[in-house]
Each structure stands twice: as C-alpha cells, then as structure tokens.
Motif scaffolding. Structure first.
Motif, PDB file in Angstrom:
ATOM      1  N   UNK A  12       2.761   5.857   5.427  1.00 44.24           N
ATOM      2  CA  UNK A  12       2.835   4.411   5.627  1.00 44.24           C
ATOM      3  C   UNK A  12       1.469   3.781   5.399  1.00 44.24           C
ATOM      4  N   UNK A  13       0.457   4.356   6.018  1.00 46.33           N
ATOM      5  CA  UNK A  13      -0.890   3.805   5.896  1.00 46.33           C
ATOM      6  C   UNK A  13      -1.411   3.952   4.475  1.00 46.33           C
ATOM      7  N   UNK A  14      -1.255   5.145   3.893  1.00 47.32           N
ATOM      8  CA  UNK A  14      -1.786   5.382   2.556  1.00 47.32           C
ATOM      9  C   UNK A  14      -1.076   4.555   1.492  1.00 47.32           C
ATOM     10  N   UNK A  15       0.245   4.531   1.534  1.00 49.94           N
ATOM     11  CA  UNK A  15       1.001   3.774   0.540  1.00 49.94           C
ATOM     12  C   UNK A  15       0.733   2.282   0.685  1.00 49.94           C
ATOM     13  N   UNK A  16       0.770   1.806   1.914  1.00 54.64           N
ATOM     14  CA  UNK A  16       0.517   0.383   2.132  1.00 54.64           C
ATOM     15  C   UNK A  16      -0.904   0.021   1.741  1.00 54.64           C
ATOM     16  N   UNK A  17      -1.854   0.896   2.083  1.00 55.21           N
ATOM     17  CA  UNK A  17      -3.242   0.639   1.730  1.00 55.21           C
ATOM     18  C   UNK A  17      -3.455   0.662   0.230  1.00 55.21           C
ATOM     19  N   UNK A  18      -2.854   1.622  -0.455  1.00 54.12           N
ATOM     20  CA  UNK A  18      -2.988   1.702  -1.903  1.00 54.12           C
ATOM     21  C   UNK A  18      -2.318   0.510  -2.571  1.00 54.12           C
ATOM     22  N   UNK A  19      -1.155   0.121  -2.052  1.00 54.43           N
ATOM     23  CA  UNK A  19      -0.462  -1.039  -2.616  1.00 54.43           C
ATOM     24  C   UNK A  19      -1.296  -2.300  -2.423  1.00 54.43           C
ATOM     25  N   UNK A  20      -1.891  -2.428  -1.250  1.00 57.20           N
ATOM     26  CA  UNK A  20      -2.718  -3.600  -0.985  1.00 57.20           C
ATOM     27  C   UNK A  20      -3.928  -3.614  -1.902  1.00 57.20           C
ATOM     28  N   UNK A  21      -4.503  -2.447  -2.149  1.00 58.37           N
ATOM     29  CA  UNK A  21      -5.662  -2.364  -3.030  1.00 58.37           C
ATOM     30  C   UNK A  21      -5.294  -2.779  -4.450  1.00 58.37           C
ATOM     31  N   UNK A  22      -4.050  -2.550  -4.827  1.00 58.89           N
ATOM     32  CA  UNK A  22      -3.587  -2.923  -6.159  1.00 58.89           C
ATOM     33  C   UNK A  22      -3.000  -4.327  -6.161  1.00 58.89           C
ATOM     34  N   UNK A  23      -3.052  -5.011  -5.040  1.00 56.27           N
ATOM     35  CA  UNK A  23      -2.529  -6.369  -4.953  1.00 56.27           C
ATOM     36  C   UNK A  23      -1.044  -6.438  -4.662  1.00 56.27           C
ATOM     37  N   UNK A  24      -0.385  -5.296  -4.460  1.00 54.66           N
ATOM     38  CA  UNK A  24       1.055  -5.257  -4.194  1.00 54.66           C
ATOM     39  C   UNK A  24       1.294  -4.959  -2.720  1.00 54.66           C
ATOM     40  N   UNK A  25       0.837  -5.853  -1.860  1.00 43.61           N
ATOM     41  CA  UNK A  25       0.998  -5.634  -0.430  1.00 43.61           C
ATOM     42  C   UNK A  25       2.460  -5.816  -0.029  1.00 43.61           C
ATOM     43  N   UNK A  26       2.832  -5.226   1.123  1.00 41.50           N
ATOM     44  CA  UNK A  26       4.224  -5.394   1.571  1.00 41.50           C
ATOM     45  C   UNK A  26       4.515  -6.863   1.860  1.00 41.50           C
ATOM     46  N   UNK A  27       5.741  -7.240   1.609  1.00 43.45           N
ATOM     47  CA  UNK A  27       6.170  -8.621   1.852  1.00 43.45           C
ATOM     48  C   UNK A  27       6.472  -8.821   3.329  1.00 43.45           C
ATOM     49  N   UNK A  28       6.539 -10.070   3.765  1.00 43.22           N
ATOM     50  CA  UNK A  28       6.871 -10.346   5.161  1.00 43.22           C
ATOM     51  C   UNK A  28       8.218  -9.746   5.561  1.00 43.22           C
ATOM     52  N   UNK A  29       9.273  -9.840   4.734  1.00 42.03           N
ATOM     53  CA  UNK A  29      10.537  -9.196   5.122  1.00 42.03           C
ATOM     54  C   UNK A  29      10.398  -7.671   5.268  1.00 42.03           C
ATOM     55  N   UNK A  30       9.586  -7.043   4.426  1.00 42.78           N
ATOM     56  CA  UNK A  30       9.358  -5.604   4.539  1.00 42.78           C
ATOM     57  C   UNK A  30       8.544  -5.289   5.789  1.00 42.78           C
ATOM     58  N   UNK A  31       7.518  -6.088   6.049  1.00 44.08           N
ATOM     59  CA  UNK A  31       6.685  -5.894   7.235  1.00 44.08           C
ATOM     60  C   UNK A  31       7.533  -6.035   8.491  1.00 44.08           C
ATOM     61  N   UNK A  32       8.379  -7.045   8.527  1.00 44.97           N
ATOM     62  CA  UNK A  32       9.252  -7.251   9.689  1.00 44.97           C
ATOM     63  C   UNK A  32      10.132  -6.030   9.919  1.00 44.97           C
ATOM     64  N   UNK A  33      10.667  -5.469   8.850  1.00 48.63           N
ATOM     65  CA  UNK A  33      11.541  -4.305   8.976  1.00 48.63           C
ATOM     66  C   UNK A  33      10.758  -3.078   9.437  1.00 48.63           C
ATOM     67  N   UNK A  34       9.584  -2.864   8.864  1.00 48.74           N
ATOM     68  CA  UNK A  34       8.752  -1.720   9.249  1.00 48.74           C
ATOM     69  C   UNK A  34       8.372  -1.816  10.723  1.00 48.74           C
ATOM     70  N   UNK A  35       7.918  -2.991  11.152  1.00 45.10           N
ATOM     71  CA  UNK A  35       7.492  -3.173  12.541  1.00 45.10           C
ATOM     72  C   UNK A  35       8.663  -2.978  13.504  1.00 45.10           C
TER      73      UNK A  35
END
Length: 173
Positions: A12-35
C-alpha cells in the motif's frame, strides 16, 4: 503482524508512494475505500480478540478498537454520502482484505497467551503501517478538505492506538 499482512500494507505504501511520485495519486473515492477497509479490518481483528481472549487488558483494547474504528468509519460513510462520493474498490483495498483474512486464519489457530501476544504485536505493526500510509500517502493525496480533515483526525486517534498497543505488548511479556 504476519509477513502476509505486513506485505500487503507495505505494498500500500510503496504503490501509493510510487504512484504519487509519478503524479498518479489515489483518488478521493479510492482513498475513502482504502481508509474504510483498513478500519473494518481492525474491527474484525478486534472482534476475533473479543471471542478468543480471556485477558482483561486484551479485551479492553479490542473493545476500544471496535468503538473507535466503527466511529471513524461511520463518520467516513456520512461524509461520502454528504459529498455524493461513491467509495471505489481498488487493488489496494482488495489486497488488504485478502491478507487480513489470512492473518485472521493464522490467529484463529492460536489460543491463550500465544493468541494475546500475537494479536497485540499485530496491532502494533498494523497501526504503525496504517499511520504511515495515512500520513505519507492518503492524507497528502486527498483533494477534498473534509476528507483530508477526517483522515487527519483518524490519524491522531490511530497514533494513540499504536501507543496503547505498544503498552499492551509490554504487559504481555
């Protein structure tokens, strides 16, 4: 925490961090579901502890986990309803559920002090990892200020859980 659940959370941390580094951060609907999923995982773990443990400290901790995570999840559901957002299931949520199910099965094979120690250690590791994901990935990636505020409030509560779990581990040695 088992290697399986730790691996899912690390992913979760690595994928989300790598996605954020590439500008593809999780969306609010995805964040809500993950949380929400992370909260439900801890509620289920606590319910298992309440069924299996006879230790008053473990049971009190588990009751706190059910109460606090249920409260935060209810607030999250109210917020997504208010914002007309549908939480979006995603690979991270699915991986978390799969790994948590395996961890629960592993804990189900234990009893007595062995269960109590494994449950408490799992709670320390789980909260450390979730808190890190909240702080480093989910909160910074949230675009809605109300979602960001709810996640930030949850982080403060869950940091307290981490400290409480660490204390519980010490009492079980």
């Amino acid at each position: 925490m088992s290697v399986r659940l730790a691996g899912a959370l690390s992913a979760l941390i690595l994928v989300s961090g790598a996605a954020a580094a590439q500008g593809a951060k999780p969306t609010d609907p995805q964040i809500a579901h993950i949380a929400y999923t992370a909260g439900q995982i801890d509620v289920r773990a606590a319910e298992q502890a309440l069924r299996k443990s006879k230790n008053k400290n473990v049971r009190a901790f588990a009751q706190d986990m059910v109460r606090d995570h249920t409260t935060v999840n209810k607030k999250a559901l109210a917020l997504v309803k208010k914002l007309h957002v549908t939480p979006e299931n995603n690979d991270t949520s699915k991986a978390l559920v799969k790994k948590a199910d395996a961890e629960r099965e592993s804990l189900a094979k234990l009893s007595g002090a062995a269960f109590d120690k494994a449950y408490a250690a799992n709670e320390v590791a789980y909260h450390k990892t979730v808190n890190s994901a909240l702080q480093d990935t989910l909160i910074p990636s949230a675009s809605n200020s109300e979602l960001k505020d709810l996640l930030s409030t949850g982080l403060k509560v869950f940091q307290g859980h981490e400290q409480h779990a660490e204390h519980l581990v010490e009492t079980l040695k």
